[in-house]
Design a protein around this motif. Structure first.
Motif, PDB file in Angstrom:
ATOM      1  N   SER A  24      24.516 -15.026 -22.235  1.00  0.00           N
ATOM      2  CA  SER A  24      23.151 -14.726 -22.308  1.00  0.00           C
ATOM      3  C   SER A  24      22.741 -13.824 -23.491  1.00  0.00           C
ATOM      4  O   SER A  24      21.568 -13.848 -24.110  1.00  0.00           O
ATOM      5  N   LEU A  25      23.917 -12.849 -23.737  1.00  0.00           N
ATOM      6  CA  LEU A  25      23.740 -12.077 -24.960  1.00  0.00           C
ATOM      7  C   LEU A  25      23.791 -12.431 -26.251  1.00  0.00           C
ATOM      8  O   LEU A  25      23.147 -11.930 -27.302  1.00  0.00           O
ATOM      9  N   SER A  26      24.095 -13.814 -26.280  1.00  0.00           N
ATOM     10  CA  SER A  26      24.379 -14.655 -27.712  1.00  0.00           C
ATOM     11  C   SER A  26      22.992 -14.846 -28.157  1.00  0.00           C
ATOM     12  O   SER A  26      23.027 -14.405 -29.428  1.00  0.00           O
ATOM     13  N   THR A  27      21.969 -15.287 -27.535  1.00  0.00           N
ATOM     14  CA  THR A  27      20.774 -15.450 -28.310  1.00  0.00           C
ATOM     15  C   THR A  27      20.219 -14.206 -28.736  1.00  0.00           C
ATOM     16  O   THR A  27      19.441 -14.112 -29.849  1.00  0.00           O
ATOM     17  N   THR A  28      20.442 -13.179 -28.063  1.00  0.00           N
ATOM     18  CA  THR A  28      19.863 -11.852 -28.430  1.00  0.00           C
ATOM     19  C   THR A  28      20.464 -11.589 -29.786  1.00  0.00           C
ATOM     20  O   THR A  28      19.856 -10.906 -30.662  1.00  0.00           O
ATOM     21  N   ILE A  29      21.901 -11.472 -29.837  1.00  0.00           N
ATOM     22  CA  ILE A  29      22.604 -11.207 -30.792  1.00  0.00           C
ATOM     23  C   ILE A  29      22.214 -11.977 -32.172  1.00  0.00           C
ATOM     24  O   ILE A  29      21.988 -11.552 -33.224  1.00  0.00           O
ATOM     25  N   VAL A  30      22.053 -13.412 -32.129  1.00  0.00           N
ATOM     26  CA  VAL A  30      21.654 -14.255 -33.148  1.00  0.00           C
ATOM     27  C   VAL A  30      19.943 -13.942 -33.516  1.00  0.00           C
ATOM     28  O   VAL A  30      20.040 -13.685 -34.664  1.00  0.00           O
TER      29      VAL A  30
END
Length: 177
Positions: free
Chosen positions: A99-105
């Motif tokens: 779920s953190l991937s979208t935030t990082i991108v």
């Protein structure tokens, strides 16, 4: 020799192939990759992509049997059979990281100037987009793989240790019957 060795080996292969993949993007004109007019760059790209994705998926999927090893280890230590708890814990951590991937991108895109809208296929090529893509696509996985290698230094459940643990669990079961 155990899941640990396989994970460590394929993690190293993933790191090495990610570096080679990065070198491809630096030294080849990746914009000339075309399936309409197949050329040398396209062939190299396809081979590297297949190798990279294959090795990457192996290193990711080796973790699944290690969950069972952890459940056996917990049974060995505490005498309690709790594979559901171990599996749920793994699933929870996996979902949090995913779920953190979208935030990082999105954070990285905002950092390089895309605040109102996402980059579009028709946008002109820029070094910042290239660097962003390489950092997200190859840099973060390499960082994760390095973390995995560090964690495996302290992971004692290699093939030999698992044989001992499984034998002890068998002995406990035999005594109970």
């Amino acid at each position: 020799k155990g899941s640990k060795k396989a994970l460590v080996d394929f993690t190293w292969y993933s790191i090495i192939l990610a570096i080679i993949y990065f070198a491809f993007y630096i030294f080849f004109d990746y914009r000339s990759v075309s399936f309409a007019a197949i050329n040398f760059t396209t062939v190299v790209f396809v081979i590297l992509t297949c190798l990279f994705k294959g090795v990457q998926s192996i290193s990711s999927n080796i973790v699944i049997p290690m969950i069972a090893d952890c459940a056996d280890y917990e049974t060995y230590l505490s005498g309690k059979y709790v594979p559901g708890m171990i599996g749920t814990l793994f699933s929870f951590v996996d979902k949090v990281i995913s779920s953190l991937s979208t935030t990082i991108v999105n954070g990285a895109l905002a950092f390089i100037g895309y605040k109102a809208m996402m980059p579009q296929p028709t946008d002109t090529y820029s070094t910042s987009i290239f660097a962003f893509t390489m950092a997200i696509y190859l840099g973060l996985p390499i960082l994760g793989w390095i973390c995995s290698l560090v964690a495996m230094k302290y992971y004692e459940l290699d093939g030999e240790r698992m044989k001992e643990i499984q034998q002890e669990i068998s002995n406990i079961k035999a005594k109970a019957n």
